[in-house]
Design a protein around this motif. Sequence first.
Motif, short mmCIF file in Angstrom:
data_model
loop_
_atom_site.label_atom_id
_atom_site.label_comp_id
_atom_site.label_asym_id
_atom_site.label_seq_id
_atom_site.Cartn_x
_atom_site.Cartn_y
_atom_site.Cartn_z
N PHE A 73 -117.38 -28.09 -24.49
CA PHE A 73 -118.59 -27.27 -24.46
C PHE A 73 -119.71 -28.13 -23.90
N ARG A 74 -120.38 -27.63 -22.86
CA ARG A 74 -121.48 -28.37 -22.23
C ARG A 74 -122.76 -27.60 -22.47
N PHE A 75 -123.77 -28.29 -23.00
CA PHE A 75 -125.07 -27.70 -23.30
C PHE A 75 -126.12 -28.42 -22.47
N ASN A 76 -126.76 -27.73 -21.54
CA ASN A 76 -127.84 -28.32 -20.76
C ASN A 76 -129.11 -28.32 -21.60
N VAL A 77 -129.83 -29.42 -21.54
CA VAL A 77 -131.08 -29.58 -22.29
C VAL A 77 -132.11 -30.27 -21.39
N PRO A 78 -133.40 -30.09 -21.68
CA PRO A 78 -134.43 -30.73 -20.86
C PRO A 78 -134.42 -32.26 -20.98
N ASP A 79 -134.08 -32.79 -22.18
CA ASP A 79 -134.13 -34.23 -22.41
C ASP A 79 -132.92 -34.65 -23.26
N VAL A 80 -131.92 -35.21 -22.61
CA VAL A 80 -130.67 -35.58 -23.29
C VAL A 80 -130.94 -36.63 -24.38
N LYS A 81 -131.72 -37.64 -24.07
CA LYS A 81 -131.95 -38.71 -25.04
C LYS A 81 -132.70 -38.22 -26.28
N ALA A 82 -133.73 -37.40 -26.10
CA ALA A 82 -134.47 -36.86 -27.25
C ALA A 82 -133.57 -35.93 -28.08
N THR A 83 -132.77 -35.11 -27.42
CA THR A 83 -131.86 -34.21 -28.14
C THR A 83 -130.79 -35.01 -28.86
N SER A 84 -130.31 -36.09 -28.24
CA SER A 84 -129.32 -36.96 -28.88
C SER A 84 -129.90 -37.60 -30.14
N ASP A 85 -131.13 -38.04 -30.06
CA ASP A 85 -131.79 -38.62 -31.24
C ASP A 85 -131.89 -37.60 -32.36
N MET A 86 -132.22 -36.36 -32.02
CA MET A 86 -132.30 -35.29 -33.01
C MET A 86 -130.94 -35.06 -33.67
N LEU A 87 -129.88 -35.04 -32.85
CA LEU A 87 -128.53 -34.83 -33.40
C LEU A 87 -128.10 -36.01 -34.27
N ARG A 88 -128.45 -37.23 -33.88
CA ARG A 88 -128.16 -38.40 -34.72
C ARG A 88 -128.85 -38.26 -36.08
N ASP A 89 -130.09 -37.79 -36.07
CA ASP A 89 -130.83 -37.57 -37.32
C ASP A 89 -130.15 -36.52 -38.19
N ARG A 90 -129.37 -35.65 -37.58
CA ARG A 90 -128.64 -34.61 -38.31
C ARG A 90 -127.21 -35.05 -38.64
N GLY A 91 -126.91 -36.34 -38.42
CA GLY A 91 -125.62 -36.90 -38.82
C GLY A 91 -124.52 -36.86 -37.77
N ILE A 92 -124.85 -36.55 -36.53
CA ILE A 92 -123.84 -36.45 -35.48
C ILE A 92 -123.68 -37.79 -34.77
N ASP A 93 -122.44 -38.24 -34.62
CA ASP A 93 -122.12 -39.43 -33.85
C ASP A 93 -122.10 -39.03 -32.38
N ILE A 94 -123.01 -39.57 -31.59
CA ILE A 94 -123.17 -39.13 -30.21
C ILE A 94 -123.36 -40.35 -29.31
N ARG A 95 -122.80 -40.29 -28.12
CA ARG A 95 -122.87 -41.41 -27.17
C ARG A 95 -123.53 -40.93 -25.88
N VAL A 96 -124.65 -41.55 -25.52
CA VAL A 96 -125.40 -41.21 -24.30
C VAL A 96 -124.83 -42.01 -23.13
N ILE A 97 -124.64 -41.33 -22.00
CA ILE A 97 -124.07 -41.97 -20.80
C ILE A 97 -124.97 -41.64 -19.62
N ASP A 98 -125.45 -42.69 -18.93
CA ASP A 98 -126.26 -42.50 -17.72
C ASP A 98 -125.34 -42.55 -16.50
N HIS A 99 -125.44 -41.54 -15.65
CA HIS A 99 -124.67 -41.44 -14.41
C HIS A 99 -125.64 -41.49 -13.23
#
Length: 125
Positions: A73-99
Motif C-alpha cells: 500500500f502506497r500513501f502519498n503525503v506532502p512531507d514524508v519525514k514529518a508524517t514518519s515522525d508522526m507515525l513513530r510517535d504512534r508506535g510504528i516502526d518506520i524507515r525513511v529512504i531518500d532516492h
Amino acid sequence: MTFTKAGIILFTARYDACVDFYHRILGLEILHRVDQPGERLTTLMLGGTYLMIETGGVAHDGAKPLDISPIKFRFNVPDVKATSDMLRDRGIDIRVIDHSWGTTAEFHDPDGNRCALRSDAGFGI
C-alpha cells in the motif's frame, strides 16, 4: 464498462488490530462496519477509493516477503519525514529512504502487509 467506485479488499488474520491501524494510526475514515456472526468487515475511505478489511487472511510477524504478498500500500503525503515522525510517535516502526527521485518510508500493518509513504514531489499523477 462503467465503474462507479473501486476498492481493495484486505483479508486479515488480526482483524481488530488492522482496523485500528488503518483507522486510528493512519487516519482513514470509517464508512461502514458489519459485525455479526460469520461476517465482520470494516470499510474505510482511501483517497478516491475504499479499503475494506475482512477476516480470513494470513498474518506474518514483520513485513510479509514478496513471495507471500507481492503487494504494498502506497500513501502519498506532502512531507514524508514529518508524517514518519508522526507515525513513530504512534508506535510504528518506520524507515525513511531518500532516492534520487524522492523520499519514501517503509512500514507494515499488524498482519505484515507492506505499506509505504511517498513524497508528492516529482510525482506526475
